[in-house]
Design a protein around this motif. Structure first.
Motif, short mmCIF file in Angstrom:
data_model
loop_
_atom_site.label_atom_id
_atom_site.label_comp_id
_atom_site.label_asym_id
_atom_site.label_seq_id
_atom_site.Cartn_x
_atom_site.Cartn_y
_atom_site.Cartn_z
N THR A 44 0.83 -1.21 0.00
CA THR A 44 0.00 0.00 0.00
C THR A 44 0.86 1.26 0.00
N VAL A 45 1.99 1.21 0.69
CA VAL A 45 2.88 2.37 0.70
C VAL A 45 3.50 2.56 -0.69
N ARG A 46 3.96 1.47 -1.27
CA ARG A 46 4.51 1.56 -2.62
C ARG A 46 3.45 2.01 -3.62
N GLY A 47 2.20 1.59 -3.37
CA GLY A 47 1.10 2.03 -4.22
C GLY A 47 0.87 3.52 -4.11
N MET A 48 0.94 4.07 -2.89
CA MET A 48 0.76 5.51 -2.72
C MET A 48 1.88 6.30 -3.38
N ILE A 49 3.10 5.78 -3.29
CA ILE A 49 4.24 6.44 -3.95
C ILE A 49 4.05 6.41 -5.47
N LYS A 50 3.59 5.26 -5.98
CA LYS A 50 3.30 5.15 -7.41
C LYS A 50 2.21 6.13 -7.81
N PHE A 51 1.18 6.25 -7.00
CA PHE A 51 0.09 7.19 -7.23
C PHE A 51 0.62 8.61 -7.33
N ALA A 52 1.49 8.99 -6.39
CA ALA A 52 2.07 10.34 -6.40
C ALA A 52 2.86 10.58 -7.69
N ASP A 53 3.63 9.60 -8.12
CA ASP A 53 4.41 9.75 -9.35
C ASP A 53 3.51 9.90 -10.57
N LEU A 54 2.44 9.09 -10.61
CA LEU A 54 1.53 9.14 -11.76
C LEU A 54 0.79 10.47 -11.82
N VAL A 55 0.42 10.99 -10.66
CA VAL A 55 -0.27 12.29 -10.62
C VAL A 55 0.66 13.39 -11.13
N SER A 56 1.89 13.37 -10.66
CA SER A 56 2.86 14.38 -11.11
C SER A 56 3.08 14.31 -12.61
N GLU A 57 3.21 13.08 -13.10
CA GLU A 57 3.43 12.88 -14.54
C GLU A 57 2.20 13.28 -15.34
N GLY A 58 1.02 12.85 -14.88
CA GLY A 58 -0.21 13.11 -15.63
C GLY A 58 -0.61 14.56 -15.64
N SER A 59 -0.19 15.31 -14.63
CA SER A 59 -0.54 16.73 -14.57
C SER A 59 0.59 17.64 -15.04
N ASN A 60 1.66 17.03 -15.53
CA ASN A 60 2.84 17.81 -15.94
C ASN A 60 3.38 18.66 -14.79
N GLY A 61 3.35 18.08 -13.60
CA GLY A 61 3.87 18.76 -12.44
C GLY A 61 2.94 19.77 -11.81
N ARG A 62 1.73 19.89 -12.35
CA ARG A 62 0.77 20.86 -11.83
C ARG A 62 0.20 20.43 -10.47
N LEU A 63 0.08 19.10 -10.27
CA LEU A 63 -0.41 18.54 -9.02
C LEU A 63 0.72 17.76 -8.35
N ALA A 64 0.78 17.84 -7.04
CA ALA A 64 1.75 17.06 -6.27
C ALA A 64 1.02 16.35 -5.15
N VAL A 65 1.27 15.05 -5.00
CA VAL A 65 0.68 14.27 -3.91
C VAL A 65 1.77 13.95 -2.91
N THR A 66 1.57 14.31 -1.66
CA THR A 66 2.51 13.98 -0.61
C THR A 66 2.03 12.75 0.13
N VAL A 67 2.96 11.86 0.44
CA VAL A 67 2.66 10.60 1.11
C VAL A 67 3.16 10.67 2.54
N SER A 68 2.28 10.50 3.50
CA SER A 68 2.65 10.57 4.90
C SER A 68 2.77 9.18 5.51
N GLY A 69 3.73 9.01 6.40
CA GLY A 69 3.89 7.74 7.09
C GLY A 69 3.06 7.64 8.34
N ALA A 70 2.36 8.70 8.71
CA ALA A 70 1.49 8.66 9.88
C ALA A 70 0.07 8.35 9.44
N THR A 71 -0.85 8.36 10.38
CA THR A 71 -2.25 8.16 10.08
C THR A 71 -3.07 9.02 11.02
N VAL A 72 -4.37 8.98 10.86
CA VAL A 72 -5.27 9.62 11.81
C VAL A 72 -5.50 8.65 12.95
N PRO A 73 -5.14 9.01 14.17
CA PRO A 73 -5.31 8.07 15.28
C PRO A 73 -6.78 7.91 15.66
#
Length: 357
Positions: A60-89
């Motif tokens: 799931t973590v690798r999936g989120m990182i992949k998601f972030a890369d795809l969003v950056s690529e698909g938006s030509n850098g217009r969108l950025a997704v940050t991946v956090s290692g924490a969660t909502v407690p």
């Protein structure tokens, strides 16, 4: 439980560095991108998992990182997704509430499992019921077809938007002492289960004495003998070091776990149609990637558990059939409470085998 930290790999771009943080509400969000792309300010969105005890090698973590890369690529850098290692407690309800309400410290998107989403719409629970899904292919047909689309559409009235389906895969049963070889081997034994109705009723039907506990309390319950057995994904058995307090894993595939990528609807509405399409397509593509990782990992997890000293075996077809028969009342109990539209869609995709009214 020992903290497990991310293993940094050479060749990663800065926006793919993941740092595992536990015990904090929201860890620093890890991404480094130019401030401007095509003379326009970058719009940054955050995503979190529902667990905080994972490391960077988890699918799931690798999936989120992949998601972030795809969003950056698909938006030509217009969108950025940050991946956090924490969660909502807190509880699943707490996590969903935080996502719904948004705010400066809340994530824009989360990976949420169906036991959590059933607090929004009870029909999400259908995927967690015992033996309603019998294979990866069947699960993906359900999630990517009318059933999955209908479930996702129901989030809109709750301030949420469903983007794509990911997964944890199938659950297995582990024990200490007597192995789970026959369908009746849990009779009168204390078994830890997720404190959600589908799981409680499933193990009651198998004759177990149910011990409902959240995951962070699981290891100690098994170590102390408060529980003798539990069910989980092989990956969670490894992450939680449950092989230290359990001697056997029996492959049963009795319950399937789906994960939804869910966004805050207010954040979603502020995006252009073009950017929404980028996010949705990236979530779907990253989901395919994540599912492949789950299946690959399932093949190696058993060997790693055996390396740690666990005995791993598969329940025989005869005993699996007995488990299905023992849990049939559970399926029918929950089916009777669900919206007939969901059941009709499910019946159309799977057939009439499990549906009675």
């Amino acid at each position: 439980m020992k903290k497990r930290f991310a293993r940094f790999k050479s060749g990663w771009s800065l926006n793919r560095i993941f740092h595992d943080v536990t015990g904090a509400l929201f860890a620093p969000l890890l991404i480094s991108l130019p401030v401007w792309a095509d003379a326009q300010p970058i719009q940054t969105l955050t995503i979190m998992e529902y667990r905080a005890h994972l490391n960077s090698d988890q699918p799931t973590v690798r999936g989120m990182i992949k998601f972030a890369d795809l969003v950056s690529e698909g938006s030509n850098g217009r969108l950025a997704v940050t991946v956090s290692g924490a969660t909502v407690p807190g509880s699943p309800e707490d996590q969903i509430k935080a996502l719904q309400e948004g705010g400066p410290h809340a994530p824009d998107m989360m990976l949420l499992v169906t036991p959590a989403l059933r607090h929004v719409e009870p029909e999400f629970e259908i995927m967690d019921l015992p033996f309603v899904v019998h294979s990866d292919r069947q699960a993906h047909e359900l999630l990517d077809g009318p059933v999955g689309r209908e479930l996702m559409s129901r989030l809109e009235s709750h301030g949420l938007v469903g983007l794509a389906w990911w997964e944890n895969g199938f659950r297995q049963i582990t024990t200490s002492g007597k192995s789970f070889i026959h369908a009746t081997d849990l009779t009168d034994r204390p078994v830890r289960v997720i404190p959600e109705p589908a799981f409680v009723e499933t193990f009651k039907a198998l004759g177990a004495t149910v011990v409902s506990l959240p995951y962070p309390q699981l290891y100690q319950a098994l170590k102390s003998g408060r529980a003798e057995a539990q069910d989980n994904f092989a990956s969670q058995i490894l992450v939680g070091h449950l092989y230290d307090v359990q001697s056997t894993m029996t492959v049963t595939n009795h319950s399937y776990s789906a994960i939804a990528v869910v966004a805050n609807s207010a954040v979603w509405r502020r995006l252009s149609v073009r950017d929404r399409n980028v996010l949705q397509h990236a979530a779907i593509e990253a989901g395919r990637y994540e599912r492949d990782l789950i299946r690959e990992q399932a093949k190696t997890d058993s060997a790693e558990l055996a390396h740690h000293g666990m005995t791993v075996h598969s329940l025989s077809p005869t005993e699996l059939a007995r488990m299905e028969a023992m849990t049939e009342p559970v399926r029918q109990q929950f089916f009777r409470s669900y919206d007939p539209k969901i059941l009709d869609l499910y019946r159309h995709q799977i057939g009439t085998r499990w549906i009675t009214r």
